[in-house]
Each structure stands twice: as C-alpha cells, then as structure tokens.
Design a protein around this motif. Sequence first.
Motif, PDB file in Angstrom:
ATOM      1  N   SER A 185       3.590   8.059 -71.148  1.00 35.96           N
ATOM      2  CA  SER A 185       2.282   8.631 -70.852  1.00 35.96           C
ATOM      3  C   SER A 185       2.029   9.789 -71.826  1.00 35.96           C
ATOM      4  N   PRO A 186       0.757  10.023 -72.219  1.00 35.78           N
ATOM      5  CA  PRO A 186       0.498  11.146 -73.141  1.00 35.78           C
ATOM      6  C   PRO A 186       0.743  12.504 -72.480  1.00 35.78           C
ATOM      7  N   MET A 187       0.692  12.546 -71.156  1.00 31.18           N
ATOM      8  CA  MET A 187       0.987  13.787 -70.448  1.00 31.18           C
ATOM      9  C   MET A 187       2.011  13.444 -69.377  1.00 31.18           C
ATOM     10  N   PHE A 188       3.139  14.041 -69.419  1.00 28.45           N
ATOM     11  CA  PHE A 188       4.161  13.724 -68.411  1.00 28.45           C
ATOM     12  C   PHE A 188       4.964  14.984 -68.120  1.00 28.45           C
ATOM     13  N   SER A 189       5.907  14.879 -67.194  1.00 24.39           N
ATOM     14  CA  SER A 189       6.623  16.105 -66.827  1.00 24.39           C
ATOM     15  C   SER A 189       8.116  15.954 -67.084  1.00 24.39           C
ATOM     16  N   GLN A 190       8.696  17.051 -67.494  1.00 25.21           N
ATOM     17  CA  GLN A 190      10.137  17.071 -67.755  1.00 25.21           C
ATOM     18  C   GLN A 190      10.781  18.190 -66.943  1.00 25.21           C
ATOM     19  N   ILE A 191      12.093  18.062 -66.782  1.00 27.11           N
ATOM     20  CA  ILE A 191      12.873  19.207 -66.302  1.00 27.11           C
ATOM     21  C   ILE A 191      13.948  19.451 -67.343  1.00 27.11           C
ATOM     22  N   VAL A 231      11.459  26.271 -73.507  1.00 28.07           N
ATOM     23  CA  VAL A 231      11.819  27.228 -72.439  1.00 28.07           C
ATOM     24  C   VAL A 231      13.274  27.681 -72.605  1.00 28.07           C
ATOM     25  N   GLN A 232      14.116  26.790 -73.188  1.00 25.59           N
ATOM     26  CA  GLN A 232      15.494  27.223 -73.521  1.00 25.59           C
ATOM     27  C   GLN A 232      15.438  28.464 -74.399  1.00 25.59           C
ATOM     28  N   ILE A 233      14.614  28.365 -75.480  1.00 27.42           N
ATOM     29  CA  ILE A 233      14.532  29.455 -76.469  1.00 27.42           C
ATOM     30  C   ILE A 233      14.028  30.733 -75.801  1.00 27.42           C
ATOM     31  N   ARG A 234      12.922  30.594 -75.033  1.00 24.06           N
ATOM     32  CA  ARG A 234      12.340  31.791 -74.401  1.00 24.06           C
ATOM     33  C   ARG A 234      13.328  32.415 -73.426  1.00 24.06           C
ATOM     34  N   THR A 235      14.068  31.586 -72.691  1.00 22.99           N
ATOM     35  CA  THR A 235      15.007  32.135 -71.709  1.00 22.99           C
ATOM     36  C   THR A 235      16.167  32.844 -72.411  1.00 22.99           C
ATOM     37  N   MET A 236      16.665  32.236 -73.499  1.00 21.23           N
ATOM     38  CA  MET A 236      17.787  32.872 -74.198  1.00 21.23           C
ATOM     39  C   MET A 236      17.334  34.156 -74.894  1.00 21.23           C
ATOM     40  N   GLN A 237      16.091  34.165 -75.403  1.00 21.28           N
ATOM     41  CA  GLN A 237      15.592  35.393 -76.047  1.00 21.28           C
ATOM     42  C   GLN A 237      15.491  36.546 -75.042  1.00 21.28           C
ATOM     43  N   ALA A 238      15.178  36.204 -73.793  1.00 19.46           N
ATOM     44  CA  ALA A 238      14.935  37.263 -72.806  1.00 19.46           C
ATOM     45  C   ALA A 238      16.179  37.633 -71.999  1.00 19.46           C
ATOM     46  N   ASN A 239      17.261  36.864 -72.134  1.00 18.05           N
ATOM     47  CA  ASN A 239      18.445  37.120 -71.297  1.00 18.05           C
ATOM     48  C   ASN A 239      19.726  37.002 -72.120  1.00 18.05           C
ATOM     49  N   ARG A 240      20.777  37.598 -71.611  1.00 22.86           N
ATOM     50  CA  ARG A 240      22.103  37.406 -72.213  1.00 22.86           C
ATOM     51  C   ARG A 240      22.874  36.399 -71.346  1.00 22.86           C
ATOM     52  N   PRO A 241      23.849  35.690 -71.947  1.00 21.15           N
ATOM     53  CA  PRO A 241      24.645  34.747 -71.148  1.00 21.15           C
ATOM     54  C   PRO A 241      25.462  35.507 -70.081  1.00 21.15           C
ATOM     55  N   PRO A 242      25.883  34.909 -69.002  1.00 21.33           N
ATOM     56  CA  PRO A 242      25.724  33.488 -68.687  1.00 21.33           C
ATOM     57  C   PRO A 242      24.308  33.138 -68.229  1.00 21.33           C
ATOM     58  N   ILE A 243      23.868  31.936 -68.637  1.00 14.14           N
ATOM     59  CA  ILE A 243      22.541  31.434 -68.243  1.00 14.14           C
ATOM     60  C   ILE A 243      22.733  30.045 -67.657  1.00 14.14           C
ATOM     61  N   ARG A 244      22.117  29.825 -66.513  1.00 13.59           N
ATOM     62  CA  ARG A 244      22.159  28.465 -65.951  1.00 13.59           C
ATOM     63  C   ARG A 244      20.798  28.211 -65.293  1.00 13.59           C
ATOM     64  N   ILE A 245      19.926  27.535 -66.031  1.00 14.53           N
ATOM     65  CA  ILE A 245      18.549  27.355 -65.531  1.00 14.53           C
ATOM     66  C   ILE A 245      18.100  25.902 -65.612  1.00 14.53           C
ATOM     67  N   ILE A 246      17.119  25.591 -64.747  1.00 14.73           N
ATOM     68  CA  ILE A 246      16.323  24.380 -64.964  1.00 14.73           C
ATOM     69  C   ILE A 246      14.891  24.859 -65.170  1.00 14.73           C
ATOM     70  N   ALA A 247      14.121  24.148 -66.008  1.00 13.19           N
ATOM     71  CA  ALA A 247      12.744  24.558 -66.322  1.00 13.19           C
ATOM     72  C   ALA A 247      11.833  23.343 -66.196  1.00 13.19           C
ATOM     73  N   PRO A 248      11.059  23.264 -65.118  1.00  9.28           N
ATOM     74  CA  PRO A 248      10.147  22.126 -64.951  1.00  9.28           C
ATOM     75  C   PRO A 248       8.824  22.400 -65.682  1.00  9.28           C
ATOM     76  N   GLY A 249       8.106  21.362 -66.091  1.00 11.38           N
ATOM     77  CA  GLY A 249       6.785  21.597 -66.677  1.00 11.38           C
ATOM     78  C   GLY A 249       6.181  20.357 -67.282  1.00 11.38           C
ATOM     79  N   MET A 250       4.843  20.445 -67.527  1.00 11.03           N
ATOM     80  CA  MET A 250       4.129  19.339 -68.161  1.00 11.03           C
ATOM     81  C   MET A 250       4.363  19.401 -69.670  1.00 11.03           C
ATOM     82  N   VAL A 251       4.442  18.219 -70.287  1.00 10.94           N
ATOM     83  CA  VAL A 251       4.566  18.153 -71.743  1.00 10.94           C
ATOM     84  C   VAL A 251       3.591  17.087 -72.252  1.00 10.94           C
ATOM     85  N   TYR A 252       3.285  17.120 -73.552  1.00 13.16           N
ATOM     86  CA  TYR A 252       2.175  16.309 -74.080  1.00 13.16           C
ATOM     87  C   TYR A 252       2.584  15.634 -75.387  1.00 13.16           C
TER      88      TYR A 252
END
Length: 348
Positions: A211-217, A181-202
């Motif tokens: 756990s094989p499926m857990f969540s990160q921010i 999500v870092q990459i996608r956010t930087m591709q779509a925006n110019r700095p300054p960027i200050r984000i958090i991105a929650p989601g499931m990961v595997y």
Amino acid sequence: MNDSLDARIESLATLAEEARKEFATATHEEQLNQLKARYLGKSGSLKTIMESLKELSPDQRPILGKTVNQTKQEVLQALEDRRVQIREEKRRQELAHRWIDLSLPGRQRDQGAIHPLRSVTRELFSIFRSLGYDVAEGPCVEDDFHNFSALNFPPDHPARDMQDTLLLKNGALLRTHTSPVQIRTMQANRPPIRIIAPGMVYRCDADVSHSPMFSQIEGLWVDEKVSLADLKGTLTTFARRYYGPDVPIRLRPSFFPFTEPSCEVDVGCVFCPRGGSCSVCHDTGWIEILGAGMVDPNVFEAVGYDPEKVQGFAFGLGIERVAMLKYGINDIRLLFENDVRFLRQFAK
Ligand code: FA5
C-alpha cells in the motif's frame, strides 16, 4: 381625594377580572402574549393606572402602589395558569392523532468496534512491552538526514530507490519507514535504549500486498552487549507469541544499509490454495513481515555514539502484513477502504 383612590382600586379589580376572562378565551400562546402586552406591557392598562399615582396625596400613593403590584401578580399568575392549560391541551390533541405500535421490534443500534489494525497494534505493543520496550515517536514529514543519510544511505546510492520516496516541494519528504525514529531517539538519549516506534510510512507502491500508505513498528535495542542471538531470540519470541508455536517462521539473509548483518523474517503463507497459484506470496509459501539486523557502526557514528563501546539491533515490521496473516486477509486495500461489511467481521 379618597374617592379618587377608591375609584382607582376598583378599576384595578375590574382590570384583573377582564384580563382573566380574556385569558380564558385565548386558544394559542401567541394570543396570550398579545394580551400580556395589552395589560402588563409598557403602554398597558396597568401602567396607565400606575402613572396616575402622582395625582394622589403622598399618604395614598403607597396604598395604590401596593394594590397595583398585587394586581400585577394576580394577572401574571392567571396568564401563566392559562399558558399551562393551552400547552396541555395542545399535547393532548397531538397524542390523540399519534399512536405507538408497542408490538414493533426495537431498532438495533450499530455498535462501533476496534479497527483490526488498531487491535493488532495493541497486541504487538503488549508483547514488546512485556519484553521491556518503551514507546517512542517521530514525525511523518522527515528530512533526508534522518530518513537516509544518518541511516548510512550514501547520496545517490541505488539503495534509496528501494523505498520509492514521496518528495515534498520544500526538500522534505514523507518518511519511507519508521527507522528515522531510531536516529532521533539515539540523538536524544544515551544507551541503554530499548524502544518500539509505531507510525505511518509512505511509499510509491501499490498492489494486493503493498500500500502507498502503511504502518510500521520499529524496534531498537542498544546497549554495551547486544548480540545477533538476542535479535533472533526476540524475533522468534515475538512471532511464536503472536502467531502461535506451530506457525512456520524463517530468518533469511538480506540487506539494509543501516544494519550489518541484515535479515528478513517470513511467516508461512496462510493463503496458498492447493494446486493453484497464490497472488499474495507469489507461490513462495512465505510472506515477509519484517526486516532486521545489527545496527551498522556508521549509524552509531552519525548519532555520536562510539561503535567500539555499544552494540545493538533494530527491526521494522509492517503492521498490515502482520494483520493480513493473522486474519487471513488477502488484499491489503481492504484494511483502508472502511467497508463496514468487512470491518463488521472484527467486531467482538
Ligand atoms: C524497512 O522499511 C526497514 N526500515 C526495516 C528495518 C528496520 C530493517 C530496522 C532493519 C532494521 P522494508 O522496506 O523491508 O524495510 O519494510 C519492512 C516491512 O514493512 C516489510 O517486511 C513489510 O512487512 C512492510 N512493507 C514494506 N512495504 C510495504 C508496503 N508497500 N505496504 C505494506 N507493507 C509494506
């Protein structure tokens, strides 16, 4: 001619009288429906009289027509009155056979509650929002570029094995972390960027703290001047606000291909039994909750930023680990099994 009209009017009166009597003897609604068809239906008695209208003189027809309509209304009314009586009688009989024990205690309704992972996520959101972070999102099914290449994982580099990847048949993969999500956010925006991105990961990974499926921010701050001191200040502020000022925290040097320098943040283990061995922290006394570091210049280049002009830091924390430490949960699987005896403890 008049005789004929009078006779018909009289037979209408007789019909209404007969209908009333028969309705009174009906005890079920089905009987009433049959009687309705007999008197008012398509080939019912009223219809037969109505059809004889054409045998009368033109000045007599309206008189008979009006009387037929009145009779029809009367019969219908009598029918509906009887229907109400039958229903009331049925209800009275039912009530007579049923009784209610008013002294019985009321039935308690189960109340839903917020899942501990959801409430932890909300708390984390509110801390990072107060520090000026927006929320960004990305897909769970990722491609190699966003999950690895753009994050400076060289092809066939052993670092890719650090995150046991679940590959899909079409060459796509289930994201192993929220860093794409870092990459996608930087591709779509110019700095300054200050984000958090929650989601499931595997990941292909399973034990009491994996756990094989857990969540990160994921967290990302990119601007002209962002330093390691900002990263340390942000992570310490977060940990102290979330766990309280007395919880021990340590930053430990580490390695991630997409950050340089990199570190991991550990929080003091709350499970360690005195004198025994701890299956959660493996007797180290610490539990790792997040990885972090300064964004590697190669990552900036991959998204078209000039690494000479921008700097940034990123971090990725495991929400389950944060929840386990907060609530003293010693097996990550409890968070996914949906056992109500476990979940009930978190209902407020
Ligand atoms: C990463 O996933 C990096 N993307 C984090 C990062 C982001 C580093 C940005 C630098 C900059 P790691 O594999 O260590 O790193 O996972 C991060 C956190 O996820 C860990 O600290 C841990 O809290 C949690 N975690 C990792 N694997 C599991 C697992 N199998 N089950 C539950 N939580 C896990």
